[in-house]
Scaffold this motif. Structure first.
Motif, PDB file in Angstrom:
ATOM      1  N   ASP A   1      41.862  38.000  36.403  1.00  0.00           N
ATOM      2  CA  ASP A   1      42.185  39.237  35.272  1.00  0.00           C
ATOM      3  C   ASP A   1      40.494  39.953  35.583  1.00  0.00           C
ATOM      4  O   ASP A   1      41.018  41.298  35.458  1.00  0.00           O
ATOM      5  CB  ASP A   1      41.713  38.103  33.771  1.00  0.00           C
TER       6      ASP A   1
ATOM      7  N   GLU B   1      43.999  36.032  41.714  1.00  0.00           N
ATOM      8  CA  GLU B   1      44.573  36.099  40.017  1.00  0.00           C
ATOM      9  C   GLU B   1      43.680  35.884  39.328  1.00  0.00           C
ATOM     10  O   GLU B   1      43.975  35.745  37.795  1.00  0.00           O
ATOM     11  CB  GLU B   1      44.946  34.124  40.386  1.00  0.00           C
TER      12      GLU B   1
ATOM     13  N   LYS C   1      46.430  40.716  40.584  1.00  0.00           N
ATOM     14  CA  LYS C   1      46.347  39.471  40.086  1.00  0.00           C
ATOM     15  C   LYS C   1      46.805  38.762  41.440  1.00  0.00           C
ATOM     16  O   LYS C   1      46.510  37.439  41.723  1.00  0.00           O
ATOM     17  CB  LYS C   1      47.038  38.561  38.644  1.00  0.00           C
TER      18      LYS C   1
END
Length: 411
Positions: A323, A321, A317
């Motif tokens: 998920d 960033e 991540k």
């Protein structure tokens, strides 16, 4: 006739950008003045030679077709209209391209076996992960990287919504030329200013780019060894833990709350196992993982696969960033190295509702005291578990994911 057609073509192009000819000329003039009176003094203070500065910006004009620019006379950034009206997409759609990445990664695992082995030995990052990042970021170097980096970064430092960030990046790009010997003409970037096959911003290049082929420069545009090592160095420098996995698909007991998701609710893997969390394959968790910390990750709440992830998931991540990005990379890396094993649990269907409706639901949850991570219409882990906590309080079976009825009910 040709002149009239050319004039018509130019007017159509200018109209498409939303900028009139006189305004565009005015912006060009303001940009050149900004370069001389604003950016150059700071570049000089940072040790940039004037010849380097002039060469880097020779012939550069602001590219007004880039998104997220606030042009004179406008209040909203370009490319922002309709963003929150977009249809909300199921997480499963993010994985549509995984087969292509896996196939490309397998062929390159053999082709670059020696370089990958050396990278893995030096940095401790599995070759499957490195290949998956390379494939996702630039199609293993096959994706077009169309823009001049100084055009993009200069435009965004002058006009973008995040001017301060891009100012630092354009100064870092100048440092690449001054101190790392990178030619400005070779610095091709994405529309966001990300460079080369690993898609590094200039500040990341300065910190993490590696000369791994021994030619004296870190060439992330043309050198495969440099690209692979630079990706691995980025992850290792951010804290990738060697000899730990990124995570496992798991089966959760029915009574386990989906609101336990998140990087701030970690437990030892052994403790999760004692709570009834099991690998979907039926195999035990590897012994070396049992004493390490694990985190519940439910990208679709109870409506899709569940995962127990390690700190290495969050290093992915750091690269992006999202998920779903981190999950994509971990999953693709596994399939590159260990076989074409798809997720076992099915993804549930997402009924038709928009990001603006999700954002309204998030604002309602915020008013009730929940931390949803921002009302952006995106369902991150804070929003998912807030939904679960609201459902539990309302006496509902928690799913930790929005559906059409829930979006309408939480107002």
């Amino acid at each position: 006739m040709r002149r009239r057609l050319r004039a018509l073509f130019v007017s159509v192009v200018i109209a498409a950008s939303g900028v009139l000819p006189a305004a565009a000329q005015s912006i060009d003039k303001q940009f050149q003045q900004w370069l001389v009176s604003d950016l150059w003094p700071e570049a000089r203070a940072r040790g940039i030679d004037q010849r380097v500065f002039k060469k880097s910006f020779a012939g550069i004009k602001p590219n007004l077709k880039l998104p997220d620019l606030v042009l004179p006379g406008q209040k909203e950034p370009t490319g922002s209209s309709g963003q929150h009206q977009a249809e909300f997409r199921a997480p499963s759609a993010y994985f549509d391209s995984v087969r292509g990445i896996v196939a490309g990664g397998r062929s390159r695992a053999s082709q670059y076996a020696q370089a990958l082995a050396a990278v893995e030995q030096r940095f401790g990052v599995p070759r499957g992960i490195v290949l998956a990042v390379w494939g996702r970021e630039s199609g293993f170097g096959g994706a077009k990287i169309p823009h001049n980096a100084f055009e993009v970064l200069g435009t965004k430092a002058f006009l973008a919504t995040r001017k301060a960030m891009f100012r630092e990046e354009v100064l870092a790009a100048l440092e690449m030329v001054q101190k790392r010997g990178v030619s400005p003409d070779s610095m091709r970037s994405s529309w966001a200013g990300a460079l080369g096959q690993p898609q590094f911003m200039p500040s990341s290049y300065l910190k993490y780019a590696v000369d791994f082929d021994g030619d004296g420069r870190a060439d992330i545009w043309n050198s495969v060894p440099d690209t692979l090592a630079s990706i691995a160095n980025y992850l290792r420098s951010h804290g990738w833990v060697p000899r730990r996995d990124w995570g496992f698909e798991v089966r959760l007991p029915a009574q386990l709350s989906c609101a336990l998701e998140g990087p701030d609710q970690g437990r030892r893997v052994a403790d999760w196992a004692a709570m009834g969390v099991q690998r979907i394959s039926g195999k035990p968790f590897p012994q070396q993982e049992m004493s390490g910390e694990g985190f519940l990750m439910l990208p679709a709440g109870r409506n899709g696969p569940a995962f127990l992830v390690t700190p290495n998931f969050y290093r992915l991540k750091d690269y992006n960033e999202s998920d779903l990005y981190a999950l994509f990379i971990g999953h693709a890396g596994d399939r590159i190295m260990y076989g074409d094993v798809a997720f076992t649990a099915p993804w549930g269907k997402v009924e038709g509702f928009s990001r603006s409706e999700v954002a309204a639901m998030q604002r309602a949850l915020e008013r009730l005291g929940h931390d949803v991570g921002g009302s952006d219409g995106l369902v991150g882990f804070k929003t998912r578990r807030s939904i679960g906590l609201w459902q539990e309080k309302a006496g509902m079976v928690p799913t930790c994911y929005p559906d059409k009825g829930l979006v309408a009910k939480i107002r």
